[in-house]
Scaffold this active site. Structure first.
Site, PDB file in Angstrom:
ATOM      1  N   ASP A 113      69.600 -29.697   4.257  1.00  0.00           N
ATOM      2  CA  ASP A 113      70.698 -28.673   4.965  1.00  0.00           C
ATOM      3  C   ASP A 113      71.185 -30.189   6.017  1.00  0.00           C
ATOM      4  O   ASP A 113      71.777 -30.372   6.194  1.00  0.00           O
ATOM      5  CB  ASP A 113      69.867 -27.391   5.672  1.00  0.00           C
ATOM      6  CG  ASP A 113      70.705 -26.701   6.945  1.00  0.00           C
ATOM      7  OD1 ASP A 113      71.432 -27.014   6.630  1.00  0.00           O
ATOM      8  OD2 ASP A 113      69.997 -25.768   7.625  1.00  0.00           O
ATOM      9  N   VAL A 163      72.288 -18.945   3.123  1.00  0.00           N
ATOM     10  CA  VAL A 163      72.066 -18.082   2.121  1.00  0.00           C
ATOM     11  C   VAL A 163      71.026 -16.974   1.778  1.00  0.00           C
ATOM     12  O   VAL A 163      70.227 -17.679   1.567  1.00  0.00           O
ATOM     13  CB  VAL A 163      73.148 -19.041   0.820  1.00  0.00           C
ATOM     14  CG1 VAL A 163      74.567 -19.200   0.931  1.00  0.00           C
ATOM     15  CG2 VAL A 163      72.454 -20.315   0.709  1.00  0.00           C
TER      16      VAL A 163
HETATM   17  P1  IMP Z   1      66.376 -29.373   6.836  1.00  0.00           P
HETATM   18  O1  IMP Z   1      65.654 -30.217   6.744  1.00  0.00           O
HETATM   19  O2  IMP Z   1      67.360 -29.135   7.541  1.00  0.00           O
HETATM   20  O3  IMP Z   1      67.360 -30.049   5.334  1.00  0.00           O
HETATM   21  O4  IMP Z   1      65.878 -27.744   5.757  1.00  0.00           O
HETATM   22  C1  IMP Z   1      65.644 -27.592   4.507  1.00  0.00           C
HETATM   23  C2  IMP Z   1      65.354 -26.543   4.123  1.00  0.00           C
HETATM   24  O5  IMP Z   1      65.536 -25.294   5.226  1.00  0.00           O
HETATM   25  C3  IMP Z   1      65.400 -26.115   2.995  1.00  0.00           C
HETATM   26  O6  IMP Z   1      63.978 -26.238   1.836  1.00  0.00           O
HETATM   27  C4  IMP Z   1      65.014 -23.808   3.341  1.00  0.00           C
HETATM   28  O7  IMP Z   1      63.882 -24.076   3.179  1.00  0.00           O
HETATM   29  C5  IMP Z   1      66.039 -24.053   4.521  1.00  0.00           C
HETATM   30  N1  IMP Z   1      67.151 -23.550   5.132  1.00  0.00           N
HETATM   31  C6  IMP Z   1      68.703 -24.399   4.960  1.00  0.00           C
HETATM   32  N2  IMP Z   1      69.352 -23.499   5.323  1.00  0.00           N
HETATM   33  C7  IMP Z   1      69.024 -22.347   4.529  1.00  0.00           C
HETATM   34  C8  IMP Z   1      70.018 -21.251   4.018  1.00  0.00           C
HETATM   35  O8  IMP Z   1      70.737 -21.265   3.698  1.00  0.00           O
HETATM   36  N3  IMP Z   1      69.165 -20.448   2.857  1.00  0.00           N
HETATM   37  C9  IMP Z   1      67.675 -20.329   3.374  1.00  0.00           C
HETATM   38  N4  IMP Z   1      66.877 -21.180   3.844  1.00  0.00           N
HETATM   39  C10 IMP Z   1      67.635 -21.936   3.920  1.00  0.00           C
END
Ligand code: IMP
Ligand code: MG
Length: 190
Positions: A113, A163
């Site tokens: 994300d 999602v």
């Molecule tokens: P990042 O550090 O923002 O890239 O976070 C990634 C983490 O956020 C993922 O491993 C997920 O656990 C959670 N996450 C991000 N987007 C979603 C989504 O759309 N649905 C469910 N979990 C999400």
């Protein structure tokens, strides 16, 4: 049981969910990724590193289509509260209990994300002396990226929507959906 407390008999077909990728589409893509990974790591013994909890279903399907000798380990990571999130600080909740010096690490993650979690984790693993650190992610929300993260094996790029399913949760719910769906109204009870 009163009507107000009755749960819907079906969790998988829920009016508040829209299908984004069916179980068949997911399996087809994972088979392609598995073949690619097996080709790239031929003759080596990679360590698949699953990021709990979200990646556990993806990991279990992916490893069964990688026809190689391999190992599997898990880590759990949580981001700090919203205030420190932008700093990229994350906390290791469950660490590895094996040394990874000299190992070829393939991180298996559900979704990238902002990229904060993965950029931290990849740097952390490299600092422990892994020979290589690569990333397999099922989903990529490119529009949301804050930190640059190289995804070596990607399932699907998706728009900026929340999602669920196939391991991904909304407040711990919906990890068991066999497909990936979008929650239409996160505030709706269903
Ligand atoms: P990042 O550090 O923002 O890239 O976070 C990634 C983490 O956020 C993922 O491993 C997920 O656990 C959670 N996450 C991000 N987007 C979603 C989504 O759309 N649905 C469910 N979990 C999400
Ligand atoms: Mg995750």
């Amino acid at each position: 049981m009163s009507a107000s407390t009755a749960l819907s008999p079906s969790e998988f077909t829920n009016d508040n969910l829209a299908v984004m990728f069916t179980a068949e589409q997911i399996q087809t893509r994972i088979s392609e990724l598995g073949a690619e990974i097996a080709r790239d790591y031929a003759g080596r013994d990679p360590l698949l590193l699953g990021v709990l909890k979200g990646a556990f279903i993806f990991l279990s399907d992916l490893m069964r289509v990688i026809d190689l000798r391999l190992g599997v380990e898990f880590m759990a990571i949580s981001s700090y509260g919203a205030s420190t999130r932008s700093s990229g600080e994350v906390k290791i909740v469950k660490d590895l209990d094996v040394p990874i010096e000299g190992r070829d690490i393939l991180i298996v993650e559900d979704i990238v994300d902002t990229g904060l979690t993965l950029s931290y984790l990849m740097a952390n693993l490299r600092s422990r002396g892994a020979s290589s650190v690569k990333l397999a992610a099922l989903l990529n929300k490119q529009e949301r990226r804050i930190r640059d993260v190289k995804i070596d094996y990607l399932g699907f790029t998706i728009p900026d929507a929340f999602v669920v399913g196939y391991g991904l949760d909304f407040a711990e719910r919906y990890r068991n959906l066999p497909y990936i769906g979008v929650v239409r109204d996160p505030h709706a009870e269903s």
